[in-house]
Scaffold this motif. Sequence first.
Motif, PDB file in Angstrom:
ATOM      1  N   LEU A 224       0.977  -3.168   1.989  1.00  0.00           N
ATOM      2  CA  LEU A 224       0.927  -3.604   3.386  1.00  0.00           C
ATOM      3  C   LEU A 224       0.314  -4.993   3.477  1.00  0.00           C
ATOM      4  O   LEU A 224      -0.493  -5.372   2.642  1.00  0.00           O
ATOM      5  CB  LEU A 224       0.079  -2.621   4.205  1.00  0.00           C
ATOM      6  N   PRO A 225       0.709  -5.787   4.502  1.00  0.00           N
ATOM      7  CA  PRO A 225       1.597  -5.423   5.614  1.00  0.00           C
ATOM      8  C   PRO A 225       3.099  -5.629   5.332  1.00  0.00           C
ATOM      9  O   PRO A 225       3.920  -5.344   6.193  1.00  0.00           O
ATOM     10  CB  PRO A 225       1.142  -6.363   6.727  1.00  0.00           C
ATOM     11  N   HIS A 226       3.451  -6.097   4.113  1.00  0.00           N
ATOM     12  CA  HIS A 226       4.849  -6.442   3.854  1.00  0.00           C
ATOM     13  C   HIS A 226       5.793  -5.276   4.116  1.00  0.00           C
ATOM     14  O   HIS A 226       6.817  -5.429   4.799  1.00  0.00           O
ATOM     15  CB  HIS A 226       5.019  -6.937   2.408  1.00  0.00           C
ATOM     16  N   VAL A 231      10.223  -2.582   7.436  1.00  0.00           N
ATOM     17  CA  VAL A 231      10.749  -1.361   8.052  1.00  0.00           C
ATOM     18  C   VAL A 231      10.613  -1.393   9.574  1.00  0.00           C
ATOM     19  O   VAL A 231      11.574  -1.115  10.306  1.00  0.00           O
ATOM     20  CB  VAL A 231      10.050  -0.112   7.482  1.00  0.00           C
ATOM     21  N   LEU A 232       9.432  -1.737  10.066  1.00  0.00           N
ATOM     22  CA  LEU A 232       9.167  -1.591  11.495  1.00  0.00           C
ATOM     23  C   LEU A 232       9.738  -2.723  12.344  1.00  0.00           C
ATOM     24  O   LEU A 232       9.859  -2.563  13.568  1.00  0.00           O
ATOM     25  CB  LEU A 232       7.662  -1.463  11.730  1.00  0.00           C
ATOM     26  N   ASN A 233      10.076  -3.847  11.726  1.00  0.00           N
ATOM     27  CA  ASN A 233      10.731  -4.913  12.494  1.00  0.00           C
ATOM     28  C   ASN A 233      12.162  -4.553  12.865  1.00  0.00           C
ATOM     29  O   ASN A 233      12.774  -5.226  13.700  1.00  0.00           O
ATOM     30  CB  ASN A 233      10.723  -6.233  11.708  1.00  0.00           C
ATOM     31  N   GLU A 257      -9.050  -5.355   5.781  1.00  0.00           N
ATOM     32  CA  GLU A 257      -8.682  -6.152   6.957  1.00  0.00           C
ATOM     33  C   GLU A 257      -7.296  -6.761   6.811  1.00  0.00           C
ATOM     34  O   GLU A 257      -6.571  -6.932   7.789  1.00  0.00           O
ATOM     35  CB  GLU A 257      -9.724  -7.257   7.204  1.00  0.00           C
ATOM     36  N   ILE A 258      -6.907  -7.047   5.567  1.00  0.00           N
ATOM     37  CA  ILE A 258      -5.578  -7.622   5.335  1.00  0.00           C
ATOM     38  C   ILE A 258      -4.505  -6.537   5.390  1.00  0.00           C
ATOM     39  O   ILE A 258      -3.512  -6.648   6.107  1.00  0.00           O
ATOM     40  CB  ILE A 258      -5.528  -8.331   3.965  1.00  0.00           C
ATOM     41  N   SER A 259      -4.702  -5.452   4.626  1.00  0.00           N
ATOM     42  CA  SER A 259      -3.662  -4.424   4.544  1.00  0.00           C
ATOM     43  C   SER A 259      -3.612  -3.568   5.799  1.00  0.00           C
ATOM     44  O   SER A 259      -2.553  -3.420   6.425  1.00  0.00           O
ATOM     45  CB  SER A 259      -3.896  -3.543   3.317  1.00  0.00           C
TER      46      SER A 259
END
Length: 433
Positions: A224-226, A231-233, A257-259
Amino acid sequence: CECNSTYCDSVGSVSLPPLGQYSSYLSSMAGSRLKGAQAQVQVKSTGAGIGYSVVRVPMASCDFSTRLYTYDDTPGDYNLDNFTLAPEDINMKIPLLQRAQALSPRPLSLLASAWSAPAWMKTNGALVGKGSLKGQPGGKEYKTWAQYYIRFLEEYAKYNLTFWALTTGNEPSAGRMTNYSFQALGFTPEEQRDWVALDLGPALHASSHPHTHILILDDNRLLLPHWAKVVLNDVHAGRYIHGVAVHWYMDFLVPAEISLGVTHHLYPEYYLFGTEACSGWNPLDRGVKLGSWDRAEQYAHDIIVDLNHYVVGWTDWNLALDQTGGPNWVKNFVDSPVIVDAQRDVFYKQPSFYSMAHFSKFLWEGSQRVGVSASQKTDLEYSAFIRPDGSVVLIILNRSSSEVQFEVWDPAVGYIPSTAPAHSLLTLAWNTH
């Protein structure tokens, strides 16, 4: 704690004290295990059952099975005419789930995860190793794999067991690794996106279980977040999805905080849910360690970090294992909060059992996390919640070698003086009305 068929320590049901008082529960490396106390909230500043509510159920075999199997090993059975639950389901999983539900004061939320499709659907023709579904999303293998999920839900429903959620498959990245030795089914995020949009989502929506949630990823949060973006876009996939499932392995490689944080802020309408964690998986620190307080701290630290970064649930891998950390057909032996010695008819509740209890016993479903700020730098880690009954629960982890004295100020009730011993986990609970 050693337990047997006639004795086991238990904190019992927890009732909070009246307004103006608070309860504390302490577990520590020094030997306390959910040690309860009650005291008065100060007007001025002075300076076992343990409530599990989620059960993850493997669809067919995983590495902690004693053999490899799926529910339809008949090549070319695209209509799933030969789909049937295994003896493991009929004789073990289903009776245990029914018994657990009967014992639980609240409904259990069942979560289904599949490790591999039947070998005849896969590019490598095997349950283990590097392989994915044949063809493309929208094709017959992908559609049959979606219907396999539906059939699983239908068969369990015959035993009055319905599922809150299912994941798109355990660790899809594993099925893309060369020489991977466990059951796996590889998906790229693009393939998962299209499978949900074209096959799984429509199949579930048209089934008799349209309210079962779909959780994507079910893999390490370093993806995440890739993965979520891919998928969610996509509006066609996104409309069928409810949440993102994460595992705890390799958490140290990427900040929460990033993922987690970035994923939540990009997609706040989808919840984050922890679906697998265990100690003893690292080759440098392998297997069962009876009495390990360090592993209890690892659990508590990860849960607190997750909770403070928008994760709404946390699931342990195994409810109980034997003394070797199995059974496990591929000898992937790890640790568990409960270790069973079947020969002596006893079981051991590990420190990590009590570590989880500090959360599972007090944070009811529907609890809302609230902000907590410290007036000065501290070694303490913490997370606070308001429960549906209006009470407040504050969980505090002290991983340092020093005792820390502190007090909590709640403007609704006053000051709560407390102490976190060295290497301890403390739960404070009080009513606000």
